[in-house]
Write a protein that holds these residues in place. Structure first.
Motif, mmCIF file in Angstrom:
data_model
loop_
_atom_site.group_PDB
_atom_site.id
_atom_site.type_symbol
_atom_site.label_atom_id
_atom_site.label_comp_id
_atom_site.label_asym_id
_atom_site.label_seq_id
_atom_site.Cartn_x
_atom_site.Cartn_y
_atom_site.Cartn_z
ATOM 1 N N ALA A 57 0.834 -1.214 0.000
ATOM 2 C CA ALA A 57 0.000 0.000 0.000
ATOM 3 C C ALA A 57 0.861 1.253 0.000
ATOM 4 C CB ALA A 57 -0.936 0.005 1.220
ATOM 5 N N LEU A 58 1.956 1.223 0.727
ATOM 6 C CA LEU A 58 2.815 2.403 0.831
ATOM 7 C C LEU A 58 3.552 2.718 -0.469
ATOM 8 C CD1 LEU A 58 4.331 1.962 4.398
ATOM 9 C CD2 LEU A 58 2.230 3.139 3.709
ATOM 10 N N THR A 59 3.581 1.774 -1.412
ATOM 11 C CA THR A 59 4.226 2.032 -2.697
ATOM 12 C C THR A 59 3.312 2.818 -3.639
ATOM 13 O OG1 THR A 59 3.541 -0.026 -3.805
ATOM 14 C CG2 THR A 59 5.596 -0.092 -2.508
ATOM 15 N N PHE A 60 2.026 2.899 -3.306
ATOM 16 C CA PHE A 60 1.072 3.642 -4.126
ATOM 17 C C PHE A 60 1.084 5.112 -3.729
ATOM 18 C CE2 PHE A 60 -0.568 -0.618 -4.267
ATOM 19 C CZ PHE A 60 -1.157 -0.740 -5.515
ATOM 20 N N PRO A 61 0.887 6.002 -4.678
ATOM 21 C CA PRO A 61 0.752 7.411 -4.300
ATOM 22 C C PRO A 61 -0.540 7.602 -3.501
ATOM 23 C CG PRO A 61 0.362 7.102 -6.658
ATOM 24 C CD PRO A 61 0.778 5.782 -6.110
ATOM 25 N N ILE A 62 -0.518 8.516 -2.560
ATOM 26 C CA ILE A 62 -1.727 8.801 -1.778
ATOM 27 C C ILE A 62 -2.813 9.273 -2.730
ATOM 28 C CG2 ILE A 62 -2.727 10.280 0.003
ATOM 29 C CD1 ILE A 62 0.008 10.222 1.374
ATOM 30 N N GLY A 63 -3.987 8.650 -2.625
ATOM 31 C CA GLY A 63 -5.100 9.005 -3.503
ATOM 32 C C GLY A 63 -4.927 8.478 -4.913
ATOM 33 N N GLY A 64 -3.927 7.620 -5.112
ATOM 34 C CA GLY A 64 -3.635 7.104 -6.443
ATOM 35 C C GLY A 64 -4.666 6.107 -6.940
ATOM 36 N N GLU A 65 -4.677 5.932 -8.223
ATOM 37 C CA GLU A 65 -5.569 4.969 -8.852
ATOM 38 C C GLU A 65 -4.985 3.570 -8.726
ATOM 39 O OE1 GLU A 65 -8.578 5.736 -10.269
ATOM 40 O OE2 GLU A 65 -8.189 7.680 -9.367
ATOM 41 N N GLU A 66 -5.795 2.583 -9.083
ATOM 42 C CA GLU A 66 -5.305 1.217 -9.087
ATOM 43 C C GLU A 66 -4.061 1.140 -9.951
ATOM 44 O OE1 GLU A 66 -8.321 -1.531 -10.227
ATOM 45 O OE2 GLU A 66 -9.576 -1.028 -8.537
ATOM 46 N N ARG A 67 -3.120 0.301 -9.524
ATOM 47 C CA ARG A 67 -1.871 0.264 -10.250
ATOM 48 C C ARG A 67 -1.337 -1.139 -10.444
ATOM 49 N NH1 ARG A 67 3.272 3.043 -7.752
ATOM 50 N NH2 ARG A 67 3.188 1.144 -6.555
ATOM 51 N N ASP A 68 -1.137 -1.867 -9.395
ATOM 52 C CA ASP A 68 -0.458 -3.149 -9.507
ATOM 53 C C ASP A 68 -1.436 -4.303 -9.534
ATOM 54 O OD1 ASP A 68 2.309 -2.458 -9.613
ATOM 55 O OD2 ASP A 68 2.107 -1.757 -7.564
ATOM 56 N N ASP A 69 -1.037 -5.339 -10.249
ATOM 57 C CA ASP A 69 -1.824 -6.550 -10.349
ATOM 58 C C ASP A 69 -1.337 -7.526 -9.290
ATOM 59 O OD1 ASP A 69 -3.720 -8.306 -11.707
ATOM 60 O OD2 ASP A 69 -1.939 -9.445 -12.247
ATOM 61 N N VAL A 70 -2.220 -7.889 -8.365
ATOM 62 C CA VAL A 70 -1.885 -8.828 -7.310
ATOM 63 C C VAL A 70 -2.889 -9.968 -7.394
ATOM 64 C CG1 VAL A 70 -1.597 -9.178 -4.829
ATOM 65 C CG2 VAL A 70 -1.026 -6.967 -5.838
ATOM 66 N N GLY A 71 -2.409 -11.133 -7.706
ATOM 67 C CA GLY A 71 -3.286 -12.289 -7.805
ATOM 68 C C GLY A 71 -4.374 -12.119 -8.854
ATOM 69 N N GLY A 72 -4.053 -11.431 -9.945
ATOM 70 C CA GLY A 72 -5.017 -11.238 -11.024
ATOM 71 C C GLY A 72 -6.012 -10.123 -10.775
ATOM 72 N N GLU A 73 -5.790 -9.326 -9.744
ATOM 73 C CA GLU A 73 -6.729 -8.258 -9.377
ATOM 74 C C GLU A 73 -5.982 -6.928 -9.264
ATOM 75 O OE1 GLU A 73 -9.710 -7.367 -5.622
ATOM 76 O OE2 GLU A 73 -9.004 -9.391 -5.970
ATOM 77 N N GLY A 74 -6.540 -5.866 -9.878
ATOM 78 C CA GLY A 74 -5.950 -4.538 -9.746
ATOM 79 C C GLY A 74 -6.121 -4.029 -8.325
ATOM 80 N N MET A 75 -5.082 -3.446 -7.765
ATOM 81 C CA MET A 75 -5.110 -2.992 -6.372
ATOM 82 C C MET A 75 -4.878 -1.495 -6.271
ATOM 83 S SD MET A 75 -5.571 -5.245 -3.990
ATOM 84 C CE MET A 75 -6.338 -6.744 -4.554
ATOM 85 N N SER A 76 -5.432 -0.918 -5.221
ATOM 86 C CA SER A 76 -5.204 0.482 -4.881
ATOM 87 C C SER A 76 -4.585 0.533 -3.485
ATOM 88 C CB SER A 76 -6.525 1.250 -4.879
ATOM 89 O OG SER A 76 -7.361 0.771 -3.835
#
Length: 141
Positions: A57-76
């Motif tokens: 979670a901390l790798t995402f920008p605050i308020g950022g959109e979904e970015r990374d695929d984890v287990g086939g699911e886009g995450m925010s």
């Protein structure tokens, strides 16, 4: 070395990701991994790893959109924090960071319960961004 011996060690992947500077890439088993990829790999082998969800979670920008695929699911950022808390409801830093993702009059659902910004901050000990690492619920922190 631990990951060269056992690349299915989710805790080792989480620790490596937590220690890597953002711009650093390491090579393990002929593949390159950055900080984010270490956490994603940790979750691939150990989906119930609350610390990996928190650190991802901390790798995402605050308020950022979904970015990374984890287990086939886009995450925010927010969804990663929710996943961390559904795995470990005592993770104080995850509660605090989740509270910061919620708009004033909004709620977010963790498990089957809706929480406001204030409730998340109370669950996280009501601490601010300068929270210390002691008793945070994060085994890596």
């Amino acid at each position: 070395m631990a990951l060269q011996i056992d690349s299915n060690n989710g805790i080792a992947w989480t620790k490596l990701g937590a220690l890597l500077p953002s711009s650093t890439v390491v090579e393990i088993g002929g593949r390159s991994y950055d900080k984010t990829q270490c956490f994603i790999t940790a979750l691939d082998v150990m989906p119930e790893n609350a610390d990996a969800w928190y650190h991802l979670a901390l790798t995402f920008p605050i308020g950022g959109e979904e970015r990374d695929d984890v287990g086939g699911e886009g995450m925010s950022r927010q969804q990663c924090l929710i996943n961390a808390l559904e795995t470990n409801p005592s993770h104080q830093l995850a509660w605090q960071k989740l509270g910061l993702t919620i708009a004033k009059d909004a709620t977010v659902t963790v498990g089957e319960t809706a929480y406001t910004h204030q409730e998340c901050m109370v669950n996280g000990g009501g601490q601010t961004e300068s929270v210390g690492k002691k008793d945070s619920g994060c085994a890596m922190c």
